[in-house]
Design a protein around this motif. Structure first.
Motif, PDB file in Angstrom:
ATOM      1  N   ILE A 156       6.405 -18.815 -26.421  1.00 51.85           N
ATOM      2  CA  ILE A 156       6.928 -19.649 -27.513  1.00 51.85           C
ATOM      3  C   ILE A 156       5.790 -20.174 -28.378  1.00 51.85           C
ATOM      4  CG2 ILE A 156       6.933 -21.858 -26.268  1.00 51.85           C
ATOM      5  CD1 ILE A 156       9.760 -20.493 -28.518  1.00 51.85           C
ATOM      6  N   HIS A 157       4.643 -20.421 -27.741  1.00 51.12           N
ATOM      7  CA  HIS A 157       3.480 -20.868 -28.508  1.00 51.12           C
ATOM      8  C   HIS A 157       3.033 -19.789 -29.488  1.00 51.12           C
ATOM      9  CE1 HIS A 157      -0.485 -22.398 -29.489  1.00 51.12           C
ATOM     10  NE2 HIS A 157      -1.025 -21.271 -29.035  1.00 51.12           N
ATOM     11  N   GLU A 158       2.914 -18.554 -29.006  1.00 53.72           N
ATOM     12  CA  GLU A 158       2.459 -17.472 -29.887  1.00 53.72           C
ATOM     13  C   GLU A 158       3.460 -17.193 -31.003  1.00 53.72           C
ATOM     14  OE1 GLU A 158       1.132 -13.959 -27.917  1.00 53.72           O
ATOM     15  OE2 GLU A 158      -0.162 -15.063 -26.509  1.00 53.72           O
ATOM     16  N   LEU A 159       4.742 -17.243 -30.712  1.00 51.21           N
ATOM     17  CA  LEU A 159       5.763 -17.010 -31.735  1.00 51.21           C
ATOM     18  C   LEU A 159       5.715 -18.082 -32.821  1.00 51.21           C
ATOM     19  CD1 LEU A 159       8.761 -15.922 -29.461  1.00 51.21           C
ATOM     20  CD2 LEU A 159       7.632 -14.492 -31.182  1.00 51.21           C
ATOM     21  N   TYR A 160       5.619 -19.354 -32.377  1.00 46.07           N
ATOM     22  CA  TYR A 160       5.607 -20.457 -33.349  1.00 46.07           C
ATOM     23  C   TYR A 160       4.301 -20.534 -34.109  1.00 46.07           C
ATOM     24  CZ  TYR A 160      10.066 -22.497 -31.894  1.00 46.07           C
ATOM     25  OH  TYR A 160      11.401 -22.724 -31.665  1.00 46.07           O
ATOM     26  N   GLU A 161       3.211 -20.176 -33.406  1.00 43.67           N
ATOM     27  CA  GLU A 161       1.907 -20.241 -34.077  1.00 43.67           C
ATOM     28  C   GLU A 161       1.844 -19.256 -35.240  1.00 43.67           C
ATOM     29  OE1 GLU A 161      -2.472 -20.995 -32.323  1.00 43.67           O
ATOM     30  OE2 GLU A 161      -1.633 -19.033 -31.818  1.00 43.67           O
ATOM     31  N   LYS A 162       2.444 -18.080 -35.073  1.00 41.66           N
ATOM     32  CA  LYS A 162       2.416 -17.056 -36.126  1.00 41.66           C
ATOM     33  C   LYS A 162       3.157 -17.520 -37.372  1.00 41.66           C
ATOM     34  CE  LYS A 162       2.192 -13.163 -32.893  1.00 41.66           C
ATOM     35  NZ  LYS A 162       2.960 -12.018 -32.297  1.00 41.66           N
ATOM     36  N   ILE A 163       4.325 -18.137 -37.192  1.00 41.10           N
ATOM     37  CA  ILE A 163       5.115 -18.505 -38.372  1.00 41.10           C
ATOM     38  C   ILE A 163       4.750 -19.885 -38.919  1.00 41.10           C
ATOM     39  CG2 ILE A 163       7.053 -17.059 -37.672  1.00 41.10           C
ATOM     40  CD1 ILE A 163       8.499 -19.637 -36.794  1.00 41.10           C
ATOM     41  N   SER A 164       3.950 -20.677 -38.151  1.00 43.96           N
ATOM     42  CA  SER A 164       3.574 -22.017 -38.616  1.00 43.96           C
ATOM     43  C   SER A 164       2.340 -22.002 -39.504  1.00 43.96           C
ATOM     44  CB  SER A 164       3.307 -22.937 -37.413  1.00 43.96           C
ATOM     45  OG  SER A 164       4.460 -23.098 -36.630  1.00 43.96           O
ATOM     46  N   GLU A 165       1.584 -20.916 -39.455  1.00 44.49           N
ATOM     47  CA  GLU A 165       0.311 -20.864 -40.180  1.00 44.49           C
ATOM     48  C   GLU A 165       0.523 -21.086 -41.677  1.00 44.49           C
ATOM     49  OE1 GLU A 165      -3.606 -17.964 -40.525  1.00 44.49           O
ATOM     50  OE2 GLU A 165      -1.903 -17.378 -39.283  1.00 44.49           O
ATOM     51  N   ASP A 214      12.938 -19.701 -41.288  1.00 41.71           N
ATOM     52  CA  ASP A 214      11.708 -19.288 -40.589  1.00 41.71           C
ATOM     53  C   ASP A 214      11.988 -19.010 -39.108  1.00 41.71           C
ATOM     54  OD1 ASP A 214      10.100 -19.541 -42.869  1.00 41.71           O
ATOM     55  OD2 ASP A 214       9.717 -21.667 -42.472  1.00 41.71           O
ATOM     56  N   LEU A 215      12.732 -19.911 -38.512  1.00 37.42           N
ATOM     57  CA  LEU A 215      12.996 -19.776 -37.080  1.00 37.42           C
ATOM     58  C   LEU A 215      13.924 -18.604 -36.776  1.00 37.42           C
ATOM     59  CD1 LEU A 215      13.344 -23.594 -36.406  1.00 37.42           C
ATOM     60  CD2 LEU A 215      11.615 -22.118 -35.381  1.00 37.42           C
ATOM     61  N   ILE A 216      14.971 -18.451 -37.593  1.00 36.52           N
ATOM     62  CA  ILE A 216      15.907 -17.358 -37.375  1.00 36.52           C
ATOM     63  C   ILE A 216      15.210 -16.015 -37.547  1.00 36.52           C
ATOM     64  CG2 ILE A 216      18.010 -16.234 -38.240  1.00 36.52           C
ATOM     65  CD1 ILE A 216      18.483 -18.777 -36.607  1.00 36.52           C
ATOM     66  N   SER A 217      14.190 -15.973 -38.416  1.00 35.13           N
ATOM     67  CA  SER A 217      13.483 -14.709 -38.646  1.00 35.13           C
ATOM     68  C   SER A 217      12.776 -14.203 -37.392  1.00 35.13           C
ATOM     69  CB  SER A 217      12.469 -14.877 -39.789  1.00 35.13           C
ATOM     70  OG  SER A 217      11.390 -15.728 -39.385  1.00 35.13           O
ATOM     71  N   LEU A 218      12.473 -15.106 -36.463  1.00 38.65           N
ATOM     72  CA  LEU A 218      11.812 -14.690 -35.215  1.00 38.65           C
ATOM     73  C   LEU A 218      12.718 -13.795 -34.378  1.00 38.65           C
ATOM     74  CD1 LEU A 218      10.140 -18.046 -34.070  1.00 38.65           C
ATOM     75  CD2 LEU A 218       8.974 -16.008 -34.907  1.00 38.65           C
ATOM     76  N   ALA A 255      14.361 -10.238 -19.031  1.00 36.32           N
ATOM     77  CA  ALA A 255      15.603 -10.442 -19.785  1.00 36.32           C
ATOM     78  C   ALA A 255      15.985 -11.919 -19.812  1.00 36.32           C
ATOM     79  CB  ALA A 255      16.724  -9.606 -19.171  1.00 36.32           C
ATOM     80  N   ILE A 256      15.786 -12.613 -18.670  1.00 40.37           N
ATOM     81  CA  ILE A 256      16.088 -14.050 -18.621  1.00 40.37           C
ATOM     82  C   ILE A 256      15.138 -14.820 -19.528  1.00 40.37           C
ATOM     83  CG2 ILE A 256      16.135 -16.068 -17.116  1.00 40.37           C
ATOM     84  CD1 ILE A 256      16.966 -14.168 -14.836  1.00 40.37           C
ATOM     85  N   LEU A 257      13.858 -14.454 -19.503  1.00 40.21           N
ATOM     86  CA  LEU A 257      12.879 -15.116 -20.374  1.00 40.21           C
ATOM     87  C   LEU A 257      13.254 -14.953 -21.840  1.00 40.21           C
ATOM     88  CD1 LEU A 257       9.515 -14.227 -18.604  1.00 40.21           C
ATOM     89  CD2 LEU A 257      10.285 -16.534 -19.159  1.00 40.21           C
ATOM     90  N   LYS A 258      13.670 -13.761 -22.211  1.00 38.30           N
ATOM     91  CA  LYS A 258      14.069 -13.522 -23.599  1.00 38.30           C
ATOM     92  C   LYS A 258      15.251 -14.409 -23.965  1.00 38.30           C
ATOM     93  CE  LYS A 258      15.604  -9.917 -26.794  1.00 38.30           C
ATOM     94  NZ  LYS A 258      15.912  -8.475 -26.967  1.00 38.30           N
ATOM     95  N   LYS A 259      16.206 -14.505 -23.051  1.00 41.82           N
ATOM     96  CA  LYS A 259      17.373 -15.352 -23.300  1.00 41.82           C
ATOM     97  C   LYS A 259      16.954 -16.807 -23.503  1.00 41.82           C
ATOM     98  CE  LYS A 259      21.879 -16.492 -21.280  1.00 41.82           C
ATOM     99  NZ  LYS A 259      22.781 -16.291 -20.110  1.00 41.82           N
ATOM    100  N   TYR A 260      15.995 -17.274 -22.690  1.00 45.29           N
ATOM    101  CA  TYR A 260      15.504 -18.652 -22.813  1.00 45.29           C
ATOM    102  C   TYR A 260      14.791 -18.861 -24.148  1.00 45.29           C
ATOM    103  CZ  TYR A 260      16.512 -19.884 -17.920  1.00 45.29           C
ATOM    104  OH  TYR A 260      17.120 -20.183 -16.735  1.00 45.29           O
ATOM    105  N   LEU A 261      13.957 -17.897 -24.520  1.00 43.13           N
ATOM    106  CA  LEU A 261      13.224 -18.014 -25.794  1.00 43.13           C
ATOM    107  C   LEU A 261      14.184 -18.092 -26.973  1.00 43.13           C
ATOM    108  CD1 LEU A 261      10.297 -15.476 -25.245  1.00 43.13           C
ATOM    109  CD2 LEU A 261      10.083 -17.948 -25.493  1.00 43.13           C
ATOM    110  N   LEU A 262      15.174 -17.243 -26.971  1.00 45.07           N
ATOM    111  CA  LEU A 262      16.148 -17.254 -28.067  1.00 45.07           C
ATOM    112  C   LEU A 262      16.906 -18.583 -28.109  1.00 45.07           C
ATOM    113  CD1 LEU A 262      17.552 -13.614 -27.770  1.00 45.07           C
ATOM    114  CD2 LEU A 262      15.886 -14.491 -29.431  1.00 45.07           C
ATOM    115  N   LYS A 263      17.166 -19.183 -26.937  1.00 47.31           N
ATOM    116  CA  LYS A 263      17.868 -20.471 -26.918  1.00 47.31           C
ATOM    117  C   LYS A 263      16.993 -21.576 -27.497  1.00 47.31           C
ATOM    118  CE  LYS A 263      21.251 -23.188 -26.184  1.00 47.31           C
ATOM    119  NZ  LYS A 263      22.464 -23.051 -27.035  1.00 47.31           N
ATOM    120  N   ILE A 264      15.700 -21.558 -27.184  1.00 40.58           N
ATOM    121  CA  ILE A 264      14.790 -22.554 -27.758  1.00 40.58           C
ATOM    122  C   ILE A 264      14.751 -22.409 -29.272  1.00 40.58           C
ATOM    123  CG2 ILE A 264      12.374 -23.273 -27.901  1.00 40.58           C
ATOM    124  CD1 ILE A 264      12.087 -22.517 -24.944  1.00 40.58           C
ATOM    125  N   ILE A 265      14.668 -21.172 -29.737  1.00 41.57           N
ATOM    126  CA  ILE A 265      14.628 -20.924 -31.184  1.00 41.57           C
ATOM    127  C   ILE A 265      15.915 -21.427 -31.842  1.00 41.57           C
ATOM    128  CG2 ILE A 265      14.586 -19.121 -32.950  1.00 41.57           C
ATOM    129  CD1 ILE A 265      12.775 -17.507 -31.000  1.00 41.57           C
TER     130      ILE A 265
END
Length: 950
Positions: free
Chosen positions: A702-711, A720-724, A760-770
């Motif tokens: 989640i850090h790497e995903l947010y860091e890329k779009i926050s720059e 921005d978030l939905i684009s992830l 697969a569970i991690l992906k589901k969690y990441l999408l929920k945070i987003i």
């Protein structure tokens, strides 16, 4: 001593006429001792008489040789394949085949007609006709069996029994026919051949004028027939080794067979040495809690007797449990120079067997990559690399390879991962049984060559013996299967393991000198002044089973085949015979129950206790569980100096993190291990992502995903978030982070097994945070995984000192028109409620909310640098985020009056006061590091082995 007295008698009676005599013994060892006594008491020079074992005599008279057990088994299997309706593979047939051959051996030795015994009785009225030649009592035994067998109708197990039962006569006949054509046989077959010979043929085969049978006990029918024929011809004498005590008492099982033997085959003379059991003797019984302590007690007993034992020729150690041989040998005192071992050692207990077993398991569990190459399972690889044989033979240190496999969590390891000659021989592809046989042969020869070049000592000699035994069995097996349809690799592996696990290592040495270490069977006819007997437990001495058999007990009893009662009588004779002339007897048994072992002392020990007033010895252990005291570590000047490294300005730059402070509150001793002594937890190989790794990958992804779009952006919008979620950004980021965190390298590897589900569970969690963040966008991301460090001045006995606190905050954000949030991601079942600020510092409290404590420390650090802001510490508990109306805030108060904590500034001073008290306690030299009182914390602690609280 029986053999010495007999030797004197023989020399006196036979004079110079010994060359025509043959002396027959139950075992080879007793014959060697008898010859020594003949030499000792002979008055002049003469030819030595012939001495043989009963097995050697039977083989000579039969004209056949004893076939190799493997040859017999494969011959029987070939016959079985022709008659069995649904034949099994050989590795499954192997134990059944051994049982059949053992039954056939019994039938022949006891002269039982297989056609008679292996009859299927469908009608009970048939029994009197079929078994009319048996006694009434014996027929009744058989009647009870078939009556109970036919009750209740047909079952699968009954049908299987009858199918095998019907095959047995044909298997017996065909096996004997084929072996006879090869002039080979199993032992019982040779015995029966001799017993059934007419006297003319038998006389032609006899090579001596007179035969003396010495020291026998339980005789088979075939032995009795031979004895009778020679007795009737005046060609045999019989000498029995016994004691009048168990001959007179018809209830003593030790004399059960001997009472009949003396009547049927009376000795030519009474040697007058058969009343020794009534003499006084020194008998001790040792109740010991473990096998190791039995071996150590042998050392103690022998050390006590060094004044009376010089070369220990008059002392025997009898190991009723053969597995104790090695522990006993390594425990012998230095004063004992000569040791003679007269017992077989189970091959399954040798290092070579465990090493080979590991290698076979390595090949059995290999998997193929998509390109057709192979890979090895990590546990099998580590088992081989950590084995003493690998390190002994390879001359290579595998520790670096082991560390890399564990550190990189390599579930499967490719062959090219290894280097070195020995590793290259082992970690290679083996696809067929032929390749495996050739490879094993080459490997064993390589090991033998290395052992011969190593420094020579007694253990190297043993190891070479192990290799030679395995080579001989491998070569024999290879010869037998050569030319047959090739066995499946898995079948061969199981077969080879079965064969080797049943082998015994024959030891060689000077038989007539030194301390004698032997099994109970080897004690026959031998007498010693000092006897030390180990494992005299009820399930070992006597043995708890007479062996597996297809022939039911009722039939064994009716036809005079050996039964459990016979085995009890045989072992009783062995026991009393070895102690009847001894002066000092030490009987050791393991009193602690373990597995199927009851820990009960043998019935013979009870008899010793009541008949001879044997002294019971129970060594007192110096450490008891109730004596354990809590571990406490005083804060010495050296420890204080280590703690001072956590002060501001220290070169090492250490700081107290929230997790370190949580550790101190839970258990200050654990804090000492981690932060003062800095003991590192042992790294373990993980086949699948654990909970800590799961959380770490979620954090980093989640850090790497947010860091890329926050720059370059002050805030993140919903778009921005939905684009992830578009494209493969989440998937590729997860794969990169997984390779870095789980495989400990940037190189991607194929993710397989349960890790695919975890991803697969991690992906589901990441999408929920987003999705959650998109719902409250726009959001200003103030910091992502930023280190915060602050100084806290605390009071100590030496004055005020600056202590450094710090940590990495997962995320600091500010939703649009909202309060600044300190957010920590949690993937477990964390709670967001607690009672009070004081409760967060409560020691030994199992339900203390350590996540709230950690979040509050982070909030405190942030407010130290940003005092003007309002801050809300909170948790993203991903599991709970799937529920409705989830809020990350904490709630504090009594159970029915929990209030949301939305502004930490209200509790900032109260929390800091308690935090400073905690820090002052850590540096207080008068307060030691101690164990927690709540042992629930100890269950999964990395240091519970040190505290013995696991």
């Amino acid at each position: 001593m029986f053999l010495e007295t007999l030797a004197k008698h023989i020399l006196h009676e036979a004079s110079d006429n010994l060359t025509d005599h043959c002396f027959v013994f139950p075992n080879r060892r007793s014959g060697l001792f008898f010859n020594r006594f003949l030499v000792k008491h002979a008055t002049g020079t003469q030819w030595a008489p012939k001495t043989v074992t009963i097995n050697e005599l039977m083989q000579d008279l039969s004209g056949y040789v004893v076939a190799d057990q493997l040859d017999i088994l494969f011959t029987l299997y070939d016959i079985y394949l022709e008659v069995a309706p649904l034949p099994e593979q050989f590795d499954s047939f192997y134990p059944w085949g051994e049982m059949m051959i053992n039954d056939f051996d019994n039938l022949d030795k006891y002269m039982v007609d297989p056609e008679s015994i292996f009859r299927n009785i469908k009608e009970l009225k048939e029994i009197d006709d079929v078994f009319g030649d048996l006694e009434k009592e014996e027929v009744e035994f058989i009647r009870k069996f078939w009556k109970s067998f036919h009750q209740g109708g047909s079952t699968r197990e009954k049908d299987m029994f009858l199918t095998t039962w019907k095959m047995l006569p044909g298997l017996y006949r065909s096996l004997k026919k084929q072996l006879t054509e090869r002039e080979e046989g199993y032992e019982g077959m040779l015995y029966r051949n001799v017993a059934e010979m007419d006297m003319v043929n038998l006389t032609e085969k006899l090579t001596s004028a007179h035969y003396s049978f010495i020291g026998f006990n339980a005789l088979s029918q075939s032995e009795k027939r031979l004895f009778s024929k020679l007795r009737n011809k005046g060609m045999a004498s019989f000498y029995w080794d016994y004691d009048e005590r168990y001959i007179r008492d018809e209830f003593m099982e030790a004399g059960r067979f001997m009472r009949d033997n003396i009547v049927q085959f009376p000795p030519p003379v009474n040697l007058d040495i058969f009343n020794s059991l009534d003499n006084e003797r020194d008998i001790r019984i040792f109740n010991l809690p473990s096998d190791v302590l039995q071996a150590k007690t042998v050392h103690q007993i022998l050390s006590e007797r060094t004044n009376t034992i010089v070369e220990a020729n008059d002392t025997a150690i009898v190991a009723c449990n053969e597995n104790l041989l090695m522990p006993v040998l390594v425990s012998l005192p230095d004063q004992v120079n000569l040791v003679n071992i007269t017992m077989g050692y189970p091959f399954s207990n040798t290092p070579l067997y465990s090493f080979t077993e590991g290698l076979l398991r390595l090949y059995r569990n290999t998997r193929k990559n998509r390109d057709g190459t192979i890979k090895f399972y990590n546990k099998d690889v580590l088992s081989v690399l950590n084995h003493q044989y690998y390190q002994l033979i390879s001359n290579e240190d595998p520790s670096g390879v082991i560390r890399n496999i564990i550190h990189e969590n390599r579930v499967y390891v490719d062959p090219d991962f290894f280097t070195g000659e020995f590793a290259g021989m082992i970690f290679r592809q083996v696809s067929t049984t032929s390749e495996l046989c050739q490879w094993l042969d080459k490997l064993l020869l390589f090991i033998l060559d290395r052992l011969q070049t190593e420094e020579q000592h007694q253990y190297r000699e043993l190891e070479k013996e192990y290799v030679l035994v395995m080579l001989s069995r491998l070569n024999k097996l290879s010869q037998i299967i050569d030319g047959r349809p090739e066995l499946e690799l898995q079948t061969f592996i199981k077969l080879f393991k079965r064969i080797m696990s049943g082998q015994r290592i024959p030891f060689t040495g000077e038989p007539l000198a030194g301390l004698q270490v032997m099994g109970i069977l080897e004690t026959r006819l031998l007498d010693f002044d000092n006897v030390i007997m180990l494992s005299v437990n009820e399930d070992i001495m006597p043995r708890s089973s007479a062996g597996h058999s297809f022939i039911p007990y009722s039939f064994r009893y009716a036809y005079g085949l050996p039964t459990r009662e016979d085995m009890d009588a045989i072992y009783a004779y062995y026991f009393y015979r070895i102690i009847q002339r001894a002066k000092k007897v030490d009987l050791l048994f393991k009193g602690a129950a373990e597995g199927v072992r009851s820990g009960e002392m043998s019935r013979y020990l009870y008899q010793m206790k009541y008949d001879y007033d044997a002294v019971m010895v129970r060594p007192v252990l110096s450490v008891h569980a109730s004596d354990k005291s809590a571990i406490s570590i005083d804060k010495s000047p050296e420890i204080i100096s280590v703690l001072e490294k956590y002060m501001d300005g220290d070169e090492e730059g250490r700081y107290f993190s929230p997790s370190a402070l949580n550790t101190y509150i839970e258990c200050s001793l654990k804090f000492y291990f981690r932060k003062v002594t800095r003991i590192k937890e042992q790294e373990e190989l993980l086949e699948e992502l654990d909970t800590i790794g799961f959380g770490n990958i979620l954090h980093h992804a989640i850090h790497e995903l947010y860091e890329k779009i926050s720059e370059g952006k002050e805030e993140l919008t919903r778009e921005d978030l939905i684009s992830l979620k578009t494209g493969d950004q989440v998937d590729s980021t997860l794969e990169d982070v997984f390779a870095r965190e789980f495989y400990k390298s940037g190189k991607k590897r194929i993710i397989e097994g349960s890790n695919l589900v975890i991803i697969a569970i991690l992906k589901k969690y990441l999408l929920k945070i987003i999705d959650t963040d998109a719902g409250i966008a726009p959001i200003s991301m103030l910091d992502l995984e930023k280190d915060y460090k602050v100084i806290r001045n605390i009071r100590t006995g030496q004055g005020i000192i600056p202590v450094l606190l710090g940590g990495k905050i997962d995320r600091i954000d500010r939703p649009h028109n909202g309060i600044t949030r300190i957010i920590d991601y949690k993937t477990g079942g964390t709670e967001q409620v607690f009672q009070s600020i004081d409760s967060l510092f409560e020691k030994d409290a199992l339900n203390r909310n350590k996540e709230a404590f950690q979040a509050f420390v982070y909030a405190s650090l942030y407010l130290d640098k940003n005092p003007e802001q309002e801050v809300m510490p909170g948790l993203y508990i991903v599991r709970k985020m799937f529920g409705e109306n989830y809020s990350p805030e904490f709630r504090m108060g009594e159970p029915n009056h929990k209030m949301p904590l939305q502004n930490f500034k209200e509790y900032y001073e109260e929390f800091n006061e308690r935090l400073e008290i905690l820090l002052e306690e850590i540096f207080n030299p008068d307060i030691p590091f101690t164990q927690t009182l709540n042992t629930a914390y100890c269950k999964y602690c990395d240091f519970n082995g040190i505290c013995d609280r696991g």
